[in-house]
Design an enzyme around this catalytic site. Structure first.
Site, short mmCIF file in Angstrom:
data_model
loop_
_atom_site.label_atom_id
_atom_site.label_comp_id
_atom_site.label_asym_id
_atom_site.label_seq_id
_atom_site.Cartn_x
_atom_site.Cartn_y
_atom_site.Cartn_z
N VAL A 151 -0.82 10.84 -33.02
CA VAL A 151 -1.24 11.96 -32.35
C VAL A 151 -0.44 12.29 -30.97
CG1 VAL A 151 -2.66 13.53 -31.35
CG2 VAL A 151 -3.31 11.52 -32.82
N CYS A 152 0.35 12.88 -31.03
CA CYS A 152 1.13 13.54 -29.89
C CYS A 152 0.53 13.86 -28.39
CB CYS A 152 2.38 15.00 -30.45
SG CYS A 152 3.36 15.39 -28.94
N ILE A 153 0.30 12.98 -27.76
CA ILE A 153 -0.40 13.61 -26.03
C ILE A 153 -0.12 15.04 -25.15
CG2 ILE A 153 1.77 12.60 -24.29
CD1 ILE A 153 -0.61 11.12 -23.49
#
Lengths: 118, 133
Positions: free
Chosen positions: A76-78
């Site tokens: 998941v993109c931070i």
């Protein structure tokens, strides 16, 4: 073939998440390898364990979590996650939060990147 | 500069302010530019609306991303293109599109290069990957 997947839309609201999942199942059944799945934009909502859909419907975050349990790298993109309140505390098992560099690595190590969005 | 790696294209197809697609695609461009890849960016379909001059999101209560778009060259996102027909279909003059940076020496503005669909298709055919927003 080695394939990576980019998911840009959230669960239930849009077919992109289901299409991505079904595509992955079909690709695996045909003997392809999935290098990784990257959740970006509203796609980050796919992986919250707080999700609790009606029992007779599909449980989207559990489905992703089960794929992660098979060893597929689920990222998941931070930055996208921070914006939307998706933190490690609410993350489903077998999924990790990391940076866009992970998407770059997936692209580098795959024959194809397939985007599912609007 | 690092040795450039695989050819990766980011396509921007969505209009600029109705969703976060364009904004978050710019974040992808900035990060990808720091990796070993031969990065190109193409604005096409409604994506060319992001290149329309004079956009201001203050009244929308949105931070917006026009400053980022105007600084692509500073982030070493230099291979930036726009589809000629998409601009024409939306009434945007080719010489009116926004600058994405300035030339280091002359200070002259740098604009996305406008290409025909056939040229873009040929570029697409040469990519290792295309990431579509």
């Amino acid at each position: 073939m080695i394939i990576s997947i980019l998911v840009l839309e959230g669960p239930y609201n849009h077919e992109a998440s289901d299409s991505a999942y079904n595509f992955i199942q079909a690709a695996l059944a045909k003997g392809h390898a999935i290098r990784g799945i990257f959740f970006y934009d509203d796609g980050v909502y796919n992986v919250t364990r707080l999700m609790d859909p009606p029992q007779d419907d599909r449980h989207i975050s559990r489905r992703w979590s089960e794929l992660g349990a098979t060893g597929i790298d689920m990222v998941v993109c931070i930055a996208a996650a921070k914006r939307r309140g998706i933190t490690n505390e609410v993350l489903a098992p077998n999924i990790r939060i990391s940076g866009l560099g992970q998407l770059a690595s997936m692209i580098h190590e795959s024959d194809r990147i397939v985007t599912f969005g609007d | 500069m690092a040795q450039k790696g695989k050819k990766v294209m980011v396509t921007v197809r969505k209009p600029p302010h109705g969703s976060i697609y364009v904004q978050e695609s710019i974040e992808v461009m900035f990060i990808f530019a720091t990796y070993e890849m031969d990065l190109s960016v193409v604005f096409l379909d409604d994506g060319v609306l992001a290149l329309h001059p004079g956009q201001d999101t203050k009244e929308l209560g949105i931070k917006g991303f026009m400053a980022s778009l105007g600084a692509l060259v500073d982030w070493e996102v230099t291979n930036v293109y726009a589809d000629r027909q998409s601009l024409k279909d939306r009434g945007i003059a080719e010489d009116a599109i926004i600058a994405i940076g300035k030339d280091d020496d002359s200070g002259a503005p740098i604009h996305p290069r406008v290409l025909d669909a056939a040229e873009i298709a040929a570029m697409m055919a040469a990519q290792h990957s295309i990431v579509s927003f």
